[in-house]
Design a protein around this motif. Structure first.
Motif, PDB file in Angstrom:
ATOM      1  N   ARG A  34       5.412 -13.129  -6.075  1.00 30.94           N
ATOM      2  CA  ARG A  34       5.093 -11.835  -5.423  1.00 30.94           C
ATOM      3  C   ARG A  34       6.001 -11.432  -4.401  1.00 30.94           C
ATOM      4  NH1 ARG A  34       0.124 -13.542  -2.301  1.00 30.94           N
ATOM      5  NH2 ARG A  34       1.546 -14.717  -1.441  1.00 30.94           N
ATOM      6  N   ALA A  35       6.881 -12.298  -3.839  1.00 31.32           N
ATOM      7  CA  ALA A  35       7.987 -12.015  -2.851  1.00 31.32           C
ATOM      8  C   ALA A  35       9.102 -11.361  -3.688  1.00 31.32           C
ATOM      9  CB  ALA A  35       8.484 -13.148  -2.239  1.00 31.32           C
ATOM     10  N   ALA A  36       9.249 -11.736  -4.823  1.00 28.24           N
ATOM     11  CA  ALA A  36      10.287 -11.114  -5.622  1.00 28.24           C
ATOM     12  C   ALA A  36      10.063  -9.779  -5.980  1.00 28.24           C
ATOM     13  CB  ALA A  36      10.590 -11.762  -6.881  1.00 28.24           C
ATOM     14  N   ASP A  37       8.751  -9.355  -6.454  1.00 29.21           N
ATOM     15  CA  ASP A  37       8.335  -7.908  -6.754  1.00 29.21           C
ATOM     16  C   ASP A  37       8.243  -7.091  -5.279  1.00 29.21           C
ATOM     17  OD1 ASP A  37       7.766  -8.736  -9.102  1.00 29.21           O
ATOM     18  OD2 ASP A  37       5.648  -9.174  -8.912  1.00 29.21           O
ATOM     19  N   GLN A  38       7.964  -7.688  -4.262  1.00 34.17           N
ATOM     20  CA  GLN A  38       8.128  -6.895  -3.127  1.00 34.17           C
ATOM     21  C   GLN A  38       9.695  -6.561  -2.680  1.00 34.17           C
ATOM     22  OE1 GLN A  38       5.823  -9.535  -0.400  1.00 34.17           O
ATOM     23  NE2 GLN A  38       3.878  -8.527  -0.658  1.00 34.17           N
ATOM     24  N   VAL A  39      10.311  -7.523  -2.769  1.00 33.44           N
ATOM     25  CA  VAL A  39      11.792  -7.456  -2.405  1.00 33.44           C
ATOM     26  C   VAL A  39      12.531  -6.371  -3.350  1.00 33.44           C
ATOM     27  CG1 VAL A  39      13.929  -8.462  -2.228  1.00 33.44           C
ATOM     28  CG2 VAL A  39      12.228  -9.504  -1.477  1.00 33.44           C
ATOM     29  N   SER A  40      11.929  -6.392  -4.461  1.00 32.11           N
ATOM     30  CA  SER A  40      12.542  -5.163  -5.465  1.00 32.11           C
ATOM     31  C   SER A  40      12.055  -3.967  -5.187  1.00 32.11           C
ATOM     32  CB  SER A  40      12.199  -5.656  -6.885  1.00 32.11           C
ATOM     33  OG  SER A  40      12.774  -7.008  -7.298  1.00 32.11           O
ATOM     34  N   GLY A  41      10.833  -3.743  -4.775  1.00 31.42           N
ATOM     35  CA  GLY A  41      10.189  -2.411  -4.488  1.00 31.42           C
ATOM     36  C   GLY A  41      10.862  -1.912  -3.010  1.00 31.42           C
ATOM     37  N   THR A  42      11.114  -2.801  -2.124  1.00 27.72           N
ATOM     38  CA  THR A  42      11.862  -2.431  -1.150  1.00 27.72           C
ATOM     39  C   THR A  42      13.035  -1.865  -1.162  1.00 27.72           C
ATOM     40  OG1 THR A  42      10.245  -3.887   0.462  1.00 27.72           O
ATOM     41  CG2 THR A  42      12.420  -3.149   1.207  1.00 27.72           C
ATOM     42  N   VAL A  43      13.974  -2.526  -2.034  1.00 26.09           N
ATOM     43  CA  VAL A  43      15.319  -2.243  -2.330  1.00 26.09           C
ATOM     44  C   VAL A  43      15.238  -0.925  -2.962  1.00 26.09           C
ATOM     45  CG1 VAL A  43      17.336  -2.865  -3.441  1.00 26.09           C
ATOM     46  CG2 VAL A  43      16.140  -4.456  -2.249  1.00 26.09           C
ATOM     47  N   ASP A  44      14.572  -0.753  -3.919  1.00 26.04           N
ATOM     48  CA  ASP A  44      14.295   0.424  -4.683  1.00 26.04           C
ATOM     49  C   ASP A  44      13.908   1.627  -3.922  1.00 26.04           C
ATOM     50  OD1 ASP A  44      14.947  -0.508  -7.141  1.00 26.04           O
ATOM     51  OD2 ASP A  44      12.821  -0.910  -7.850  1.00 26.04           O
ATOM     52  N   GLN A  45      13.053   1.397  -2.725  1.00 24.64           N
ATOM     53  CA  GLN A  45      12.638   2.426  -1.693  1.00 24.64           C
ATOM     54  C   GLN A  45      13.624   3.013  -0.835  1.00 24.64           C
ATOM     55  OE1 GLN A  45       9.013   1.644   0.175  1.00 24.64           O
ATOM     56  NE2 GLN A  45       8.659   3.336   0.974  1.00 24.64           N
ATOM     57  N   PHE A  46      14.224   1.986  -0.366  1.00 24.98           N
ATOM     58  CA  PHE A  46      15.303   2.247   0.836  1.00 24.98           C
ATOM     59  C   PHE A  46      16.540   2.243   0.357  1.00 24.98           C
ATOM     60  CE2 PHE A  46      11.232   0.727   2.788  1.00 24.98           C
ATOM     61  CZ  PHE A  46      11.490   1.402   3.953  1.00 24.98           C
ATOM     62  N   LEU A  47      17.056   1.670  -0.689  1.00 28.00           N
ATOM     63  CA  LEU A  47      18.488   1.617  -1.009  1.00 28.00           C
ATOM     64  C   LEU A  47      18.766   2.288  -2.512  1.00 28.00           C
ATOM     65  CD1 LEU A  47      19.285  -1.983   0.299  1.00 28.00           C
ATOM     66  CD2 LEU A  47      19.736   0.168   1.531  1.00 28.00           C
ATOM     67  N   GLY A  48      17.935   2.433  -3.127  1.00 30.05           N
ATOM     68  CA  GLY A  48      18.027   2.969  -4.418  1.00 30.05           C
ATOM     69  C   GLY A  48      18.116   1.934  -5.536  1.00 30.05           C
ATOM     70  N   GLY A  49      17.859   0.728  -5.550  1.00 27.70           N
ATOM     71  CA  GLY A  49      18.187  -0.201  -6.466  1.00 27.70           C
ATOM     72  C   GLY A  49      19.129  -1.234  -5.836  1.00 27.70           C
ATOM     73  N   SER A  96      21.458 -12.728  -8.817  1.00 28.58           N
ATOM     74  CA  SER A  96      20.085 -12.018  -8.659  1.00 28.58           C
ATOM     75  C   SER A  96      19.068 -12.636  -7.595  1.00 28.58           C
ATOM     76  CB  SER A  96      19.384 -11.702  -9.903  1.00 28.58           C
ATOM     77  OG  SER A  96      18.354 -10.958  -9.780  1.00 28.58           O
ATOM     78  N   LEU A  97      18.951 -11.768  -6.411  1.00 20.91           N
ATOM     79  CA  LEU A  97      17.763 -12.483  -5.689  1.00 20.91           C
ATOM     80  C   LEU A  97      16.608 -12.247  -6.169  1.00 20.91           C
ATOM     81  CD1 LEU A  97      16.876 -13.035  -2.754  1.00 20.91           C
ATOM     82  CD2 LEU A  97      17.048 -10.804  -2.090  1.00 20.91           C
ATOM     83  N   ALA A  98      16.152 -11.351  -6.898  1.00 21.74           N
ATOM     84  CA  ALA A  98      14.789 -11.321  -7.413  1.00 21.74           C
ATOM     85  C   ALA A  98      14.650 -12.171  -8.703  1.00 21.74           C
ATOM     86  CB  ALA A  98      14.605  -9.830  -8.292  1.00 21.74           C
ATOM     87  N   ALA A  99      15.514 -12.664  -9.283  1.00 24.51           N
ATOM     88  CA  ALA A  99      15.500 -13.737 -10.381  1.00 24.51           C
ATOM     89  C   ALA A  99      15.328 -15.181  -9.496  1.00 24.51           C
ATOM     90  CB  ALA A  99      16.588 -13.618 -11.177  1.00 24.51           C
ATOM     91  N   PHE A 100      15.966 -15.179  -8.534  1.00 22.14           N
ATOM     92  CA  PHE A 100      15.906 -16.241  -7.572  1.00 22.14           C
ATOM     93  C   PHE A 100      14.597 -16.665  -7.247  1.00 22.14           C
ATOM     94  CE2 PHE A 100      16.304 -18.989  -3.981  1.00 22.14           C
ATOM     95  CZ  PHE A 100      17.156 -20.155  -4.223  1.00 22.14           C
ATOM     96  N   LEU A 101      14.038 -15.838  -6.504  1.00 19.02           N
ATOM     97  CA  LEU A 101      12.611 -15.651  -5.961  1.00 19.02           C
ATOM     98  C   LEU A 101      11.572 -15.730  -6.904  1.00 19.02           C
ATOM     99  CD1 LEU A 101      13.114 -12.780  -3.042  1.00 19.02           C
ATOM    100  CD2 LEU A 101      12.989 -15.416  -2.863  1.00 19.02           C
ATOM    101  N   GLY A 102      11.731 -15.258  -8.004  1.00 18.48           N
ATOM    102  CA  GLY A 102      10.795 -15.364  -9.112  1.00 18.48           C
ATOM    103  C   GLY A 102      10.525 -16.693  -9.975  1.00 18.48           C
ATOM    104  N   LYS A 103      11.642 -17.769  -9.623  1.00 19.01           N
ATOM    105  CA  LYS A 103      11.658 -18.924 -10.323  1.00 19.01           C
ATOM    106  C   LYS A 103      10.703 -20.070  -9.693  1.00 19.01           C
ATOM    107  CE  LYS A 103      16.046 -19.911  -9.748  1.00 19.01           C
ATOM    108  NZ  LYS A 103      17.636 -20.405  -9.678  1.00 19.01           N
ATOM    109  N   GLY A 104      10.018 -19.707  -8.584  1.00 17.00           N
ATOM    110  CA  GLY A 104       9.379 -20.354  -8.029  1.00 17.00           C
ATOM    111  C   GLY A 104       7.793 -20.384  -8.310  1.00 17.00           C
ATOM    112  N   SER A 105       7.106 -20.401  -7.045  1.00 17.31           N
ATOM    113  CA  SER A 105       5.558 -20.381  -7.297  1.00 17.31           C
ATOM    114  C   SER A 105       4.840 -18.749  -7.376  1.00 17.31           C
ATOM    115  CB  SER A 105       4.731 -20.963  -5.961  1.00 17.31           C
ATOM    116  OG  SER A 105       5.292 -20.090  -4.954  1.00 17.31           O
ATOM    117  N   VAL A 106       3.726 -18.752  -7.354  1.00 12.08           N
ATOM    118  CA  VAL A 106       3.282 -17.184  -7.591  1.00 12.08           C
ATOM    119  C   VAL A 106       3.684 -16.723  -6.186  1.00 12.08           C
ATOM    120  CG1 VAL A 106       0.881 -15.982  -7.384  1.00 12.08           C
ATOM    121  CG2 VAL A 106       1.331 -18.376  -8.832  1.00 12.08           C
TER     122      VAL A 106
END
Length: 592
Positions: free
Chosen positions: A158-173, A144-154
């Motif tokens: 934030r980058a994990a949330d942004q990536v997840s939102g972009t993937v949902d918006q452009f690729l459908g998850g 999981s990319l989102a889980a990998f990004l979320g393990k770090g700093s604040v």
């Protein structure tokens, strides 16, 4: 007091430790003006897609180890982000890439750090995040990319949330991404997703070739241009400043120069993100403009990096005595007064050669005495520090370490180093003499020398390095130096020598009076046996010396070396056995 100082001195230290930043006002002002110029430029998509344009978005700070390069670049970036530099945009962010960190050996890790560090400058990064999601599925399937990004700093979360939102918006998850999807038309679950992606592709021509590339490593090397396009989209709405610090870049510069190597990828990062201000700290000047170095770079050459041969490379020198004294008086204080005595400060300044690291180590040593309740003895200050030398030698190649050991004579030049180490190419020797810790004095010969503290410390610490010279090796190299200097001394009577008589005289005197006598024992510490000492048989020829009558042979003109502990002629005459003295008297009287 930092955490290291707390656990080093203890909570009851009888002094205060202060952070000091001095003698760098001119460099800070230069960086400030450069950041203002950088933030005023605009980069539309057409300019981003021009891969022949000159790069003007990097400012490099070079200097020897411990001189304060990292401190300066990080301090400037910190001032810019905190808003303490006038004339810069209010929205600011910084990413720091420290190549001394083992994780920085991966370009993937570097790019994700930049993405996380700059993530707050825009609400979304659609082009880069779509490519990142596809890259991640191909490179790390099932992770999981989102889980990998979320393990770090604040910033990472934030980058994990942004990536997840972009993937949902452009690729459908993330479920819509499959490693088998290598054709863009298959990406996206619905017509709406495909329409958004198509619009993004039309706006940015670089997106198609990156998403179409089946090799994830090749994708990654060009993905910085997508992040740059997303950043420029945010800059069009409101002014922002993106800063990236490249610390200890000499580690990357020391790697083999080849396409796809880490230095090539880092240079791509800088070149493909012209709207990011890069502050680089390195012991070596950047050579991306050099024709030879450019052979291993995708974006290399003087036409792409024209400013690297000019003012964007700042050479950082050491502190002057006034600034060094200011540093020491402020570093340790007792009741707002300097804790270090003036006499000890003068010894520290004299031994430092202007090195901020040396001054910091000296202040730390002084603080350790005070923390133990002892009076610091002045004689222990102004000497060499093993930490400083080992740090310097650690960053040198094997060839440069040998050159440093050969340069421990009181003075040297390229010819002398070549004579001592005949197997080393001349170009490597010339590159060594241009290093910051090598001092040059045009008015004397030989022109190069090292600081006395560096010389002594290298001699003391060399035995503790894995490839240090043995005593026999030192003697061998010293003998080569003596042979070379003897040849230089004899050149005064060489009629075919092109230099003037005065110049040859000067070099002759320097050859047998400057380098050999003292260095023969200092160069081989602990060596037993006689010490080589020059013995002058008659005055040297040259200006101010009357010509000697009679024919002088080359053998007479040679400089003869004898053991220093061997008796002089008068001493030898008086110490002969009785029969031998009688025999000599009879011979002198003409009996024999």
């Amino acid at each position: 007091m930092s955490i290291d100082q707390f656990f080093g001195y203890g909570p009851d230290a009888p002094f205060a430790t202060n952070e000091v930043f001095t003698n760098r006002e001119e460099q800070i002002d230069r960086c400030h003006r450069w950041l203002i110029e950088h933030s005023a430029r605009e980069w539309p998509v057409q300019a981003l897609m021009d891969f022949q344009r000159p790069a003007v978005n990097i400012l490099a700070v070079a200097g020897e180890g411990g001189i304060g390069k990292s401190t300066l670049t990080r301090h400037v970036a910190d001032l810019a982000v905190r808003g303490e530099l006038d004339g810069l945009p209010k929205n600011r962010a910084c990413a720091v890439l420290d190549f001394a960190d083992p994780d920085s050996s991966s370009f993937e890790s570097l790019l994700l750090r930049v993405r996380a560090g700059l993530g707050g400058l825009a609400r979304s990064w659609p082009a880069f995040d779509v490519a990142l999601a596809l890259y991640w599925e191909r490179k790390h399937p099932g992770e999981s990319l989102a889980a990998f990004l979320g393990k770090g700093s604040v910033d990472g979360r934030r980058a994990a949330d942004q990536v997840s939102g972009t993937v949902d918006q452009f690729l459908g998850g993330f479920g819509a991404i499959s490693v088998t999807y290598q054709v863009l038309d298959k990406l996206g679950r619905t017509v709406a997703h495909k329409a958004k992606l198509k619009s993004l592709r039309n706006e940015l021509p670089a997106l198609d070739p990156i998403l179409d590339e089946p090799d994830p490593d090749r994708m990654l090397g060009y993905m910085p241009v997508l992040m740059s396009a997303d950043l420029e989209r945010a800059r069009a709405k409101r002014p922002v400043l993106a800063v990236c610090v490249l610390d200890t870049l000499e580690i990357v510069q020391g790697l083999p120069s080849e396409r796809g190597g880490l230095e090539d990828l880092v240079s791509r990062l800088v070149y493909l993100m012209p709207n990011v201000a890069f502050l680089a700290a390195s012991r070596l000047p950047l050579g991306w403009h050099d024709p030879v170095r450019a052979l291993g770079l995708t974006y290399g050459g003087a036409h792409r990096w024209p400013d690297l041969a000019g003012p964007v490379q700042l050479r950082l020198d050491g502190f002057d005595p006034v600034s060094a004294n200011e540093y020491l008086t402020t570093r340790l204080t007792v009741d707002d007064r300097p804790a270090i005595d003036e006499a000890v400060r003068n010894r520290m300044i004299a031994g430092s050669g202007g090195s901020p690291l040396y001054l910091d180590l000296s202040a730390s040593l002084y603080g350790q005495y005070l923390a133990r309740g002892q009076a610091p003895p002045p004689e222990v200050f102004g000497l060499g520090f093993p930490e400083l030398v080992l740090r310097t030698m650690r960053d040198l190649s094997e060839t440069d370490r040998d050159l440093l050991r050969a340069a421990l004579l009181e003075a040297f030049d390229a010819d002398l180093l070549q004579a001592m180490l005949p197997g080393i190419r001349r170009r490597r020797i010339e590159a060594f003499t241009s290093r910051p810790f090598v001092r040059r004095e045009e008015s004397v010969w030989p022109a190069y020398r090292l600081h006395d503290n560096l010389r002594r410390s290298v001699l003391d610490c060399d035995a503790h390095t894995p490839d240090g010279w043995t005593l026999s090796e030192r003697r061998e190299h010293l003998q080569r130096a003596i042979n070379h200097l003897a040849k230089v001394a004899l050149s005064i009577w060489d009629e075919e020598e092109s230099s003037s008589l005065a110049e040859r005289t000067r070099r002759t005197v320097a050859a047998f009076c400057c380098c050999v006598p003292r260095s023969s024992t200092a160069y081989c510490p602990g060596a037993g046996g006689p010490r080589l000492q020059p013995e002058r048989r008659w005055p040297l020829a040259g200006p101010g010396v009357p010509p000697r009558t009679g024919r002088r042979t080359r053998a007479e003109a040679a400089v003869r070396c004898r053991p220093a502990d061997y008796p002089r002629r008068s001493q030898r005459r008086g110490s002969l056995p009785g029969d031998a003295r009688a025999g000599r008297r009879e011979r002198d009287a003409g009996v024999r």
